[in-house]
Design an enzyme around this catalytic site. Structure first.
Site, short mmCIF file in Angstrom:
data_model
loop_
_atom_site.label_atom_id
_atom_site.label_comp_id
_atom_site.label_asym_id
_atom_site.label_seq_id
_atom_site.Cartn_x
_atom_site.Cartn_y
_atom_site.Cartn_z
N ARG A 128 25.03 41.75 34.16
CA ARG A 128 24.32 42.73 33.33
C ARG A 128 22.93 42.24 32.96
NH1 ARG A 128 25.20 43.79 27.39
NH2 ARG A 128 24.12 45.74 26.95
N HIS A 132 19.69 44.38 33.95
CA HIS A 132 18.80 44.95 32.93
C HIS A 132 17.41 44.32 32.96
CE1 HIS A 132 21.82 47.15 30.15
NE2 HIS A 132 22.25 47.14 31.41
N TRP A 271 36.47 49.28 32.59
CA TRP A 271 36.55 50.35 33.58
C TRP A 271 37.75 50.19 34.51
CZ3 TRP A 271 31.93 48.29 31.92
CH2 TRP A 271 30.94 49.18 31.50
#
Length: 379
Positions: A128, A132, A271
């Site tokens: 991540r 990002h 998820w």
């Protein structure tokens, strides 16, 4: 500053997790270069001695940048590091591939030192961070991207989409202390590569050359995806970076990893049933499970009707609602190999956004071996 601390300092075989119920797996603008773009460098060779010789001049150059750009001690340090990086490229005092493999191995070593953090791995949060740090690119203004690692600075560090990433930045800071010659942009993206590959994902082509920038180059809020939005929003965000529909869907598969946190994004849950292993389960679950809107006091998200232990965001669910997105999502649900191929290419492109071609120290990206492959080679 002193560079006397420069030194060249595994993770077990990547395991593919089996699908488990939640309870079980939780228990187990004005763009200017901070340094002038250097001329293209030849394929780098190991140059630790030469590197040390070039650092003194680089530090002096960095002080010049400090007085030109800022009066902040923090940015002065950044200027020195940025000038050092450019000096290494320009003088061809560039660490070799083997030096970057050492950094890769150190990152791989600490992935599972997470203890009780999330699902026992720092891998997802490192992915991540790399994502990002790179996904702020704007192809029109040619600002943002991984080149300057501007998430180190406020207000970008505090943008809502970056909530919780201080964990990853602090973790990478420890690696930076061991390998002070590597730029933050290279370190963060290499961290993403190491995490993906060591969590049983595909090989991600990668090459170094990013330089450290300044707070003035930090990007405005709103450049990263807002999970509450629609397909149009996804297209606006990803088209701005230069991606197409197929690449949007391929990159979305990174949600196979990790989980959302109520105290960060407002959303909650993983998820997939194996959030520390790279698989195409994200796509399979989108099609195979019955998804219903979660009844709770948080933002709109979906949960699987069967176990109520998994979640999908509105921007995930549009992949099976939008006609163009759906055909790619279906292909990836049916073949992990197809997804791995497209995902690898898209992630490699993502991690290079914002980096001028002339800054890279090698023309062709490297394929770095996993820790397991290195061990097998020695045997």
């Amino acid at each position: 500053m002193s560079f006397s601390a420069l030194r060249n300092p595994l993770r077990n075989t990547a395991r593919r997790a089996t699908q488990l119920p939640k309870a079980q797996f939780r228990a187990n603008f004005n763009r200017k270069f901070s340094t002038p773009p250097p001329p293209p460098a030849a394929e780098a060779k190991s140059s630790s001695t030469g590197l040390y010789l070039g650092l003194g001049a680089a530090a002096a150059a960095g002080l010049g940048y400090y007085f030109y750009y800022t009066t902040s001690g923090k940015e002065a340090g950044t200027a020195v590091r940025s000038a050092a990086q450019a000096a290494k490229v320009k003088a061809n005092f560039v660490p070799a591939k083997e030096d970057y493999i050492k950094v890769y191995n150190r990152i791989a070593q600490i992935l599972d030192d997470a203890g009780e953090y999330d699902d026992g791995s720092y891998g997802p949060v490192l992915v991540r961070l790399a994502w990002h740090a790179s996904g702020t690119y704007d192809k029109e203004s040619k600002t943002g991207g991984s080149n300057y690692a501007t998430m180190r600075f406020d207000p970008e560090a505090g943008h809502g989409a970056n909530a919780g990433l201080k964990v990853a930045r602090d973790l990478m800071e420890k690696v930076k202390e061991e390998f002070p010659w590597i730029s933050y942009g290279d370190l963060w993206t290499l961290g993403g590569v190491a995490a993906l590959q060591e969590m049983a994902g595909p090989k991600i082509p990668w090459r170094p050359g990013r330089i450290d920038g300044f707070a003035a180059q930090a990007t405005p809020d709103g450049r990263l995806p807002d999970a509450t939005q629609s397909a149009d929003h996804l297209r606006n965000i990803f088209y701005r970076m230069g991606f197409n529909d197929q690449e949007i869907v391929a990159l979305s598969g990174a949600h196979a990893l990790g989980r959302c946190h109520r105290d960060r994004s407002g959303f909650e849950g993983p998820w997939t049933f194996s959030p520390t292993t790279v698989t195409n389960d994200y796509y399979r679950l989108l099609f195979d499970e019955k998804w219903v809107w979660k009844r709770w006091d948080g933002p709109k998200q979906l949960e699987d009707k069967k176990t109520k232990s998994l979640m999908m965001l509105p921007t995930d669910y549009v992949l099976v609602q939008d006609k163009s997105f759906k055909k790619y999502a279906k292909a990836y649900a049916e073949s992990q190999d197809v997804w791995f191929k497209d995902f690898s290419k898209a992630v490699s492109t993502l991690f290079e956004l914002g980096v001028p071609e002339e800054q890279f120290v090698t023309k062709e990206p490297w394929i770095l071996p996993t820790v397991e492959e290195q061990a097998e080679k020695k045997d």
